[in-house]
Design an enzyme around this catalytic site. Structure first.
Site, PDB file in Angstrom:
ATOM      1  N   ARG A 148       5.239  -5.072 -13.822  1.00  0.00           N
ATOM      2  CA  ARG A 148       6.025  -6.290 -13.554  1.00  0.00           C
ATOM      3  C   ARG A 148       5.565  -7.474 -14.406  1.00  0.00           C
ATOM      4  O   ARG A 148       6.370  -8.319 -14.773  1.00  0.00           O
ATOM      5  CB  ARG A 148       5.935  -6.640 -12.065  1.00  0.00           C
ATOM      6  CG  ARG A 148       6.838  -5.765 -11.214  1.00  0.00           C
ATOM      7  CD  ARG A 148       6.747  -6.121  -9.758  1.00  0.00           C
ATOM      8  NE  ARG A 148       7.870  -5.576  -9.013  1.00  0.00           N
ATOM      9  CZ  ARG A 148       8.002  -5.672  -7.701  1.00  0.00           C
ATOM     10  NH1 ARG A 148       7.082  -6.277  -6.987  1.00  0.00           N
ATOM     11  NH2 ARG A 148       9.061  -5.169  -7.092  1.00  0.00           N
ATOM     12  N   GLY A 155       8.065  -1.919  -7.063  1.00  0.00           N
ATOM     13  CA  GLY A 155       6.684  -2.100  -7.505  1.00  0.00           C
ATOM     14  C   GLY A 155       5.836  -0.871  -7.245  1.00  0.00           C
ATOM     15  O   GLY A 155       5.128  -0.380  -8.127  1.00  0.00           O
ATOM     16  N   GLY A 168      13.654  -3.420  -3.260  1.00  0.00           N
ATOM     17  CA  GLY A 168      14.670  -3.961  -2.357  1.00  0.00           C
ATOM     18  C   GLY A 168      15.775  -4.656  -3.145  1.00  0.00           C
ATOM     19  O   GLY A 168      16.965  -4.550  -2.802  1.00  0.00           O
TER      20      GLY A 168
HETATM   21  P1  ADP Z   1       8.664  -0.092  -3.481  1.00  0.00           P
HETATM   22  O1  ADP Z   1       7.552  -1.089  -3.752  1.00  0.00           O
HETATM   23  O2  ADP Z   1       8.714   0.980  -4.501  1.00  0.00           O
HETATM   24  O3  ADP Z   1       9.982  -0.781  -3.273  1.00  0.00           O
HETATM   25  P2  ADP Z   1       7.943   0.045  -0.676  1.00  0.00           P
HETATM   26  O4  ADP Z   1       7.179  -1.227  -0.835  1.00  0.00           O
HETATM   27  O5  ADP Z   1       9.153   0.026   0.192  1.00  0.00           O
HETATM   28  O6  ADP Z   1       8.314   0.663  -2.113  1.00  0.00           O
HETATM   29  O7  ADP Z   1       7.013   1.193  -0.055  1.00  0.00           O
HETATM   30  C1  ADP Z   1       5.768   1.540  -0.586  1.00  0.00           C
HETATM   31  C2  ADP Z   1       4.814   1.861   0.518  1.00  0.00           C
HETATM   32  O8  ADP Z   1       5.347   2.896   1.356  1.00  0.00           O
HETATM   33  C3  ADP Z   1       3.482   2.396   0.034  1.00  0.00           C
HETATM   34  O9  ADP Z   1       2.475   1.445   0.346  1.00  0.00           O
HETATM   35  C4  ADP Z   1       3.288   3.711   0.788  1.00  0.00           C
HETATM   36  O10 ADP Z   1       1.968   3.923   1.273  1.00  0.00           O
HETATM   37  C5  ADP Z   1       4.254   3.544   1.950  1.00  0.00           C
HETATM   38  N1  ADP Z   1       4.632   4.832   2.569  1.00  0.00           N
HETATM   39  C6  ADP Z   1       5.233   5.888   2.011  1.00  0.00           C
HETATM   40  N2  ADP Z   1       5.325   6.900   2.868  1.00  0.00           N
HETATM   41  C7  ADP Z   1       4.754   6.494   4.023  1.00  0.00           C
HETATM   42  C8  ADP Z   1       4.516   7.086   5.288  1.00  0.00           C
HETATM   43  N3  ADP Z   1       4.859   8.341   5.530  1.00  0.00           N
HETATM   44  N4  ADP Z   1       3.903   6.347   6.241  1.00  0.00           N
HETATM   45  C9  ADP Z   1       3.527   5.073   5.987  1.00  0.00           C
HETATM   46  N5  ADP Z   1       3.713   4.456   4.815  1.00  0.00           N
HETATM   47  C10 ADP Z   1       4.315   5.152   3.833  1.00  0.00           C
HETATM   48  C1  3PG Z   2       8.963  -6.468  -3.872  1.00  0.00           C
HETATM   49  O1  3PG Z   2       7.835  -6.039  -4.099  1.00  0.00           O
HETATM   50  O2  3PG Z   2       9.899  -5.730  -3.486  1.00  0.00           O
HETATM   51  C2  3PG Z   2       9.256  -7.921  -4.173  1.00  0.00           C
HETATM   52  O3  3PG Z   2       8.192  -8.566  -4.801  1.00  0.00           O
HETATM   53  C3  3PG Z   2       9.654  -8.646  -2.898  1.00  0.00           C
HETATM   54  O4  3PG Z   2       8.607  -8.620  -1.971  1.00  0.00           O
HETATM   55  P1  3PG Z   2       8.914  -8.860  -0.414  1.00  0.00           P
HETATM   56  O5  3PG Z   2       9.626  -7.613   0.081  1.00  0.00           O
HETATM   57  O6  3PG Z   2       7.579  -9.083   0.223  1.00  0.00           O
HETATM   58  O7  3PG Z   2       9.819 -10.068  -0.325  1.00  0.00           O
HETATM   59 MG    MG Z   3       6.329  -2.248  -2.494  1.00  0.00          MG
END
Ligand code: ADP
Ligand code: 3PG
Ligand code: MG
Length: 393
Positions: free
Chosen positions: A37, A348, A371
């Site tokens: 990023r 991320g 998101g």
């Molecule tokens: P991104 O950043 O790619 O948009 P998210 O922030 O929504 O993804 O999700 C990432 C997090 O999801 C990671 O910290 C990971 O540990 C968690 N995660 C994935 N599978 C599980 C699970 N089965 N239980 C709890 N947390 C999980």
């Molecule tokens: C993300 O990691 O999806 C963005 O930086 C937004 O973060 P947030 O879900 O904590 O608003």
């Molecule tokens: Mg994330």
């Protein structure tokens, strides 16, 4: 068409407030685990430096509750410094006299990184008084924080409504690629969803069901859907409030002939088991906590991926930060990368996980939005882009 930084004239000496998304995965000591990023924001920063603006960079990091030392952007400023040839300053606040003084004394073509915006509670509530304080620091606002452009926050939505503005190169690129993904995707269009931010993302799935042919759901997201289908999930991470929405999505998908594939086995442990011995199980019962998809699920997902014409993936399929729960995400990353389908991975953590897998260079497009990417797909735009001025034709 939105105004871009190329449409801004006479940048010399202007104070440009540049909102980026430096919300990168970091470890407990603040070490950056994935710099994508930050690296993706560099073309915009460098353009503003070359045009001799005073570049004031702003970001959030994580979801702090007041000041938290491990969510300071100080560590990030050291990384940024190493990537730029100009002077790069850091101040441990994001508004106020000290910040103003630093901006006044810095030379044109130099960079100042402000402290984590979310240390101030007005940021996420989009307090317009806080937005005014931020806006009073600069002359122009540039929005290049694609990853957070779905959030109406003071430094994204609020400041854009006060100052003359434009989008940066990253936001421009992300929107272009996602528009392409959505226009006539090659079929079958397979979406893979996982991760932990269920509440913020589940609504986007309703729209995704319309657009894609097959939906593979893993990660913590899967447990909400499993409960909605009447399957026990033990003590796995569950978003109880979202179960009703998940039920609705499952029903709609069945009516429309869309396929939703949920995990059929898991890697789990028993809560309270101090040694955290791993269990490979088809059913999550009692005190079991599901942490990764199991081998049968991997095979099931791979079968669908092998048929795909286009793939969109957001959210790791397990707690990939821990080696013992990486297999599902890593194996699927490899399968997606080696598939001939056009592939987009966003988020991320997702991008970090794919980078860790060693197959990132075979993914067609890595998006900085998780998101935000889903929201863009849901509505064809994002609230913080809607408030940016149109190009003058
Ligand atoms: P991104 O950043 O790619 O948009 P998210 O922030 O929504 O993804 O999700 C990432 C997090 O999801 C990671 O910290 C990971 O540990 C968690 N995660 C994935 N599978 C599980 C699970 N089965 N239980 C709890 N947390 C999980
Ligand atoms: C993300 O990691 O999806 C963005 O930086 C937004 O973060 P947030 O879900 O904590 O608003
Ligand atoms: Mg994330």
């Amino acid at each position: 068409m939105k105004r871009t930084i190329k449409d801004l004239v006479n940048l010399k000496g202007k104070v440009v407030l540049l909102r980026v998304d430096f919300n990168v995965p970091i470890d407990k000591s603040g070490r950056i685990l994935d710099s994508t990023r930050i690296v993706e924001a560099l073309p915009t920063i460098r353009y503003l430096i070359e045009h001799e603006a005073k570049v004031v960079v702003m970001s959030h990091l994580g979801r702090p509750n007041g000041y938290e030392i491990n969510k300071s952007l100080w560590q990030i400023s050291l990384f940024l410094m190493s990537k730029l040839k100009c002077k790069t300053y850091f101040v441990n606040d994001c508004v106020g006299e000290e910040v103003k003084e630093r901006i006044r004394t810095m030379e044109n073509g130099n960079v100042l990184l402000l402290e984590n915006l979310r240390f101030n509670e007005g940021e996420t509530t989009c307090d317009m008084n806080f937005a005014k304080k931020i806006a009073s620091l600069g002359d122009i606002f540039v929005m290049d924080a694609f990853g957070v452009a779905h959030r109406k926050h003071a430094s994204t939505y609020g400041v854009a409504r006060i100052l003359p503005n434009a989008i940066g190169f990253l936001v421009e690129k992300e929107a272009q690629v996602l528009d392409q993904v959505l226009t006539n995707p090659k079929r079958p269009f397979v979406a893979i969803l996982g991760g932990a931010k269920v509440e913020g993302k589940i609504k986007a799935i309703e729209t995704l069901v319309e657009k894609c042919d097959t939906l593979l759901i893993g990660g913590a997201m899967a447990y909400t859907f499993l409960v909605a289908s009447g399957i026990a999930v033990g003590h796995s991470m569950l978003e109880s409030d979202a179960v009703v929405i998940a039920e609705r999505i499952l029903k709609e998908a069945a009516n429309k002939g869309k396929k939703i594939v949920l995990p059929i086995d898991h890697i789990a442990y028993r809560e309270g088991d101090k040694k955290q011995r791993l269990i490979k199980t088809d059913r999550l019962i009692e005190d079991m906590v599901g942490c990764d998809i199991g081998p049968k699920t991997i095979a099931l997902f791979e079968k669908e991926i092998s048929k795909a014409g286009e793939i969109l993936w957001n959210g790791p399929l397990g707690m990939y930060e821990e080696k013992k729960f990486q297999k599902g995400t890593t194996q699927i990353a490899k399968t997606v990368a080696l598939s001939p389908a056009y592939s987009v991975v966003g988020g991320g953590d997702s991008v970090n996980a794919v980078n860790k897998s060693g197959f990132a260079n075979k993914i067609d497009y890595l998006s900085t939005g998780g998101g935000a990417t889903l929201k863009y797909i849901e509505s064809g735009s994002l609230p913080c882009l809607d408030v940016i001025q149109e190009k003058l034709i």
